[in-house]
Design a protein around this motif. Structure first.
Motif, PDB file in Angstrom:
ATOM      1  N   SER A   6       0.859  -1.180   0.000  1.00 30.17           N
ATOM      2  CA  SER A   6       0.000   0.000   0.000  1.00 30.17           C
ATOM      3  C   SER A   6       0.896   1.230   0.000  1.00 30.17           C
ATOM      4  O   SER A   6       2.001   1.212   0.544  1.00 30.17           O
ATOM      5  N   HIS A   7       0.418   2.279  -0.645  1.00 32.13           N
ATOM      6  CA  HIS A   7       1.150   3.538  -0.708  1.00 32.13           C
ATOM      7  C   HIS A   7       0.139   4.653  -0.539  1.00 32.13           C
ATOM      8  O   HIS A   7      -0.882   4.684  -1.234  1.00 32.13           O
ATOM      9  N   GLY A   8       0.427   5.543   0.397  1.00 29.07           N
ATOM     10  CA  GLY A   8      -0.477   6.655   0.656  1.00 29.07           C
ATOM     11  C   GLY A   8      -0.012   7.926  -0.017  1.00 29.07           C
ATOM     12  O   GLY A   8       1.173   8.103  -0.286  1.00 29.07           O
ATOM     13  N   SER A   9      -0.936   8.811  -0.288  1.00 27.09           N
ATOM     14  CA  SER A   9      -0.603  10.092  -0.921  1.00 27.09           C
ATOM     15  C   SER A   9       0.303  10.933  -0.026  1.00 27.09           C
ATOM     16  O   SER A   9       0.996  11.818  -0.511  1.00 27.09           O
ATOM     17  N   ASP A  10       0.340  10.614   1.263  1.00 27.50           N
ATOM     18  CA  ASP A  10       1.199  11.339   2.194  1.00 27.50           C
ATOM     19  C   ASP A  10       2.640  10.812   2.202  1.00 27.50           C
ATOM     20  O   ASP A  10       3.489  11.326   2.917  1.00 27.50           O
ATOM     21  N   GLY A  11       2.927   9.781   1.404  1.00 26.65           N
ATOM     22  CA  GLY A  11       4.276   9.231   1.324  1.00 26.65           C
ATOM     23  C   GLY A  11       4.483   7.986   2.155  1.00 26.65           C
ATOM     24  O   GLY A  11       5.502   7.302   2.012  1.00 26.65           O
ATOM     25  N   ALA A  12       3.560   7.679   3.035  1.00 28.08           N
ATOM     26  CA  ALA A  12       3.689   6.458   3.835  1.00 28.08           C
ATOM     27  C   ALA A  12       3.466   5.248   2.937  1.00 28.08           C
ATOM     28  O   ALA A  12       2.701   5.308   1.968  1.00 28.08           O
ATOM     29  N   MET A  13       4.165   4.173   3.237  1.00 27.65           N
ATOM     30  CA  MET A  13       3.977   2.964   2.451  1.00 27.65           C
ATOM     31  C   MET A  13       4.276   1.736   3.296  1.00 27.65           C
ATOM     32  O   MET A  13       4.956   1.814   4.317  1.00 27.65           O
ATOM     33  N   SER A  14       3.734   0.607   2.856  1.00 31.32           N
ATOM     34  CA  SER A  14       4.026  -0.659   3.512  1.00 31.32           C
ATOM     35  C   SER A  14       3.960  -1.769   2.481  1.00 31.32           C
ATOM     36  O   SER A  14       3.273  -1.656   1.466  1.00 31.32           O
ATOM     37  N   ALA A  15       4.706  -2.826   2.758  1.00 31.27           N
ATOM     38  CA  ALA A  15       4.700  -4.004   1.894  1.00 31.27           C
ATOM     39  C   ALA A  15       4.967  -5.212   2.775  1.00 31.27           C
ATOM     40  O   ALA A  15       5.674  -5.125   3.783  1.00 31.27           O
ATOM     41  N   SER A  16       4.378  -6.330   2.413  1.00 31.09           N
ATOM     42  CA  SER A  16       4.644  -7.563   3.144  1.00 31.09           C
ATOM     43  C   SER A  16       4.507  -8.736   2.190  1.00 31.09           C
ATOM     44  O   SER A  16       3.889  -8.628   1.131  1.00 31.09           O
ATOM     45  N   GLY A  17       5.107  -9.829   2.589  1.00 36.90           N
ATOM     46  CA  GLY A  17       5.031 -11.012   1.753  1.00 36.90           C
ATOM     47  C   GLY A  17       5.402 -12.250   2.523  1.00 36.90           C
ATOM     48  O   GLY A  17       5.973 -12.186   3.613  1.00 36.90           O
ATOM     49  N   ALA A  18       5.064 -13.369   1.940  1.00 36.63           N
ATOM     50  CA  ALA A  18       5.389 -14.662   2.540  1.00 36.63           C
ATOM     51  C   ALA A  18       5.539 -15.685   1.429  1.00 36.63           C
ATOM     52  O   ALA A  18       4.850 -15.612   0.402  1.00 36.63           O
ATOM     53  N   SER A  19       6.447 -16.601   1.626  1.00 38.71           N
ATOM     54  CA  SER A  19       6.648 -17.710   0.699  1.00 38.71           C
ATOM     55  C   SER A  19       6.752 -18.983   1.504  1.00 38.71           C
ATOM     56  O   SER A  19       7.405 -19.009   2.552  1.00 38.71           O
ATOM     57  N   VAL A  20       6.119 -20.035   1.030  1.00 42.13           N
ATOM     58  CA  VAL A  20       6.190 -21.342   1.671  1.00 42.13           C
ATOM     59  C   VAL A  20       6.353 -22.374   0.573  1.00 42.13           C
ATOM     60  O   VAL A  20       5.658 -22.322  -0.439  1.00 42.13           O
ATOM     61  N   VAL A  21       7.293 -23.296   0.772  1.00 39.87           N
ATOM     62  CA  VAL A  21       7.468 -24.413  -0.153  1.00 39.87           C
ATOM     63  C   VAL A  21       7.669 -25.670   0.683  1.00 39.87           C
ATOM     64  O   VAL A  21       8.289 -25.624   1.747  1.00 39.87           O
ATOM     65  N   ALA A  22       7.090 -26.775   0.242  1.00 38.85           N
ATOM     66  CA  ALA A  22       7.225 -28.034   0.976  1.00 38.85           C
ATOM     67  C   ALA A  22       7.281 -29.182  -0.024  1.00 38.85           C
ATOM     68  O   ALA A  22       6.646 -29.130  -1.079  1.00 38.85           O
ATOM     69  N   GLY A  23       8.058 -30.173   0.325  1.00 42.87           N
ATOM     70  CA  GLY A  23       8.180 -31.345  -0.528  1.00 42.87           C
ATOM     71  C   GLY A  23       8.747 -32.509   0.251  1.00 42.87           C
ATOM     72  O   GLY A  23       8.927 -32.436   1.475  1.00 42.87           O
ATOM     73  N   PRO A  24       9.060 -33.598  -0.435  1.00 46.28           N
ATOM     74  CA  PRO A  24       9.546 -34.809   0.236  1.00 46.28           C
ATOM     75  C   PRO A  24      10.837 -34.610   1.027  1.00 46.28           C
ATOM     76  O   PRO A  24      11.083 -35.320   1.996  1.00 46.28           O
ATOM     77  N   ASN A  25      11.663 -33.631   0.651  1.00 45.40           N
ATOM     78  CA  ASN A  25      12.945 -33.429   1.320  1.00 45.40           C
ATOM     79  C   ASN A  25      12.918 -32.364   2.405  1.00 45.40           C
ATOM     80  O   ASN A  25      13.936 -32.123   3.058  1.00 45.40           O
ATOM     81  N   GLY A  26      11.792 -31.701   2.586  1.00 40.58           N
ATOM     82  CA  GLY A  26      11.723 -30.685   3.626  1.00 40.58           C
ATOM     83  C   GLY A  26      10.801 -29.549   3.253  1.00 40.58           C
ATOM     84  O   GLY A  26       9.986 -29.653   2.336  1.00 40.58           O
ATOM     85  N   ALA A  27      10.959 -28.456   3.981  1.00 36.82           N
ATOM     86  CA  ALA A  27      10.095 -27.291   3.780  1.00 36.82           C
ATOM     87  C   ALA A  27      10.866 -26.021   4.084  1.00 36.82           C
ATOM     88  O   ALA A  27      11.854 -26.041   4.828  1.00 36.82           O
ATOM     89  N   ALA A  28      10.410 -24.928   3.505  1.00 39.57           N
ATOM     90  CA  ALA A  28      11.009 -23.617   3.764  1.00 39.57           C
ATOM     91  C   ALA A  28       9.895 -22.584   3.827  1.00 39.57           C
ATOM     92  O   ALA A  28       8.891 -22.687   3.121  1.00 39.57           O
TER      93      ALA A  28
END
Length: 161
Positions: free
Chosen positions: A76-98
């Protein structure tokens, strides 16, 4: 696993809310299927013409070998200059997960902060890495990380190759 599930529910909810709010914005979707598996992605971005904007995206994959993953992002980005960002990644398989989560924010006065957390589990050795990094305009960067075996004992982390 509970933490990962809760994080996915939270970020998926954020994606749904952002997507709903952006019904009038730019949206897209792609899906691919081949002999190795499938992928799909969605994105949405919208602005109000006054300098405010929000956006979200999701990418997902699944292989025929049983590995699957998802990446969620929002900003998100505001007209006042404030901003935020977030994210997540998940992967899983037979050898493990991250799993990796992160966020960044900047206030109207220009101060900023960020955080990133990473967890990687090796299903073959039972070793799990937990690490993180933080940043703030006032304190700079701080990093930490450690590895534990399946019994919870601290062990030496592997060497990058």
């Amino acid at each position: 696993m509970l933490r990962r599930s809760a994080m996915l529910v939270l970020l998926t909810g954020s994606f749904v809310l952002a997507s709903t709010a952006m019904a009038e914005g730019n949206r897209g979707r792609t899906t691919t299927q081949n002999s190795l598996g499938s992928t799909s992605s969605r994105h949405a971005v919208a602005g109000d013409g006054q300098g405010n904007a929000i956006g979200a995206s999701r990418q997902r994959f699944e292989t025929d070998a049983g590995t699957h993953g998802v990446r969620l992002r929002r900003f998100s980005h505001g007209s006042d200059g404030a901003m935020s960002a977030s994210g997540a990644s998940v992967v899983a398989g037979p050898n493990g997960a991250a799993e990796r989560t992160g966020s960044f924010s900047r206030s109207t006065d220009g101060t900023a902060s960020a955080q990133r957390d990473t967890t990687i589990s090796n299903a073959n050795t039972g070793v799990t890495y937990d690490g993180g990094a933080t940043f703030s305009t006032d304190a700079g960067v701080s990093r930490s990380g450690s590895c534990k075996d399946s019994a919870g004992n601290t062990v030496q982390c592997g060497v990058r190759r």
